[in-house]
Design an enzyme around this catalytic site. Sequence first.
Site, PDB file in Angstrom:
ATOM      1  N   GLU A  34      61.002  67.187  67.986  1.00  0.00           N
ATOM      2  CA  GLU A  34      60.404  67.114  69.321  1.00  0.00           C
ATOM      3  C   GLU A  34      60.250  65.660  69.718  1.00  0.00           C
ATOM      4  O   GLU A  34      59.760  64.846  68.944  1.00  0.00           O
ATOM      5  CB  GLU A  34      59.038  67.818  69.333  1.00  0.00           C
ATOM      6  N   GLU A  41      52.899  70.979  64.572  1.00  0.00           N
ATOM      7  CA  GLU A  41      52.179  69.698  64.555  1.00  0.00           C
ATOM      8  C   GLU A  41      50.840  69.834  63.840  1.00  0.00           C
ATOM      9  O   GLU A  41      49.781  69.915  64.478  1.00  0.00           O
ATOM     10  CB  GLU A  41      51.970  69.175  65.985  1.00  0.00           C
TER      11      GLU A  41
END
Length: 354
Positions: free
Chosen positions: A276, A184
Amino acid sequence: MVSRRTPFVVALATAALLATGAALATGLPTTAADTAESAGALEPDAATPVEVNGQLSVCGVRLCNEHGTQIQLRGMSTHGTQWYSQCVTGASLDTLAYDWNADVMRISTYVQEDGYETDPARFTALVNDYIDMLTARGLYAIVDWHMLDPGDPNFNLERARTFFTAIAERNNGNNNIIYEVANEPNGVSWQTIKSYHEQIVPVIRAQDSDAVVLLGTRAWSSLGVSDGSDESEVVNDPVDASNVMYTFHFYAASHGQEYLDALSRAADRIPMFITEFGTQDYAGEGANDFAMSQRYLDLAASKQISWVNWNFSDDHRSGAVFTEGTCAGGSFGTDRLKEAGAWIRDRIRTPDAF
């Protein structure tokens, strides 16, 4: 449609290889007989996702199997292996493969937060152990370089070079490995993230020329939406590499229509993979928003976007699929599932269209 069960003979053969050093690192049974018993406990009897699909590749804006058929993978992500390695065992992976009928597991190796940087050799060995366990069960393995804070992936560039070189060199004979090179990215521009990707992809390609590589996007892999941008920054300036896909993360109680629309538009232009997501808020906590979650999964099904849910552990948060204490107890039946766990298991179990 296929019913996926890995042949017992495959699990038995792999068990002997895993039974010694891997047992210490991962909490596996300590003898080959114990490992084989665990691998065969649910009486696997038919084709596995990897047997059916073989080496994956990107075709156009979709993920395809070795026959050129567009497919969608569905599965789970581990929690950070520095905290929850006890949740990834022969018994839990039997449950994931043979009861949940998953296609893929994402192995989340945190770089910071007491992760890889504290003991690179140990965490590299742990990833290899998990790859072997997933391979024995015929599942795909996503090797997730879980950088998060600091948000600039270049901070860990040299560590990433070392890690991915080791993993790709050791596993380049496998046809079930997918690499996710930056979990991320956040707080930096797409140009900065893109530069990192264009340095790391060749590192993997030098050892494994065929594997699909997953590329993190800006603002916590939201395609920039969480920073007020949209998918156009990636669509108009893609990474200079082939056989790659871009990642998108969402948490249904926090990420509504704007995020869903960006994903939908992006999936028509560039290859996307949801590596995710959760049915709760962005911290994986709070009430479940199953209605919004289902809208995302319906979109993913319609556009064959593969997805992985966070997370396969017994963390106290609502986003962990198992109730607290499950992993220590070693029993992973449906009576141990939280509400989100039961919901996601049902959706993973939906028959695959391959």
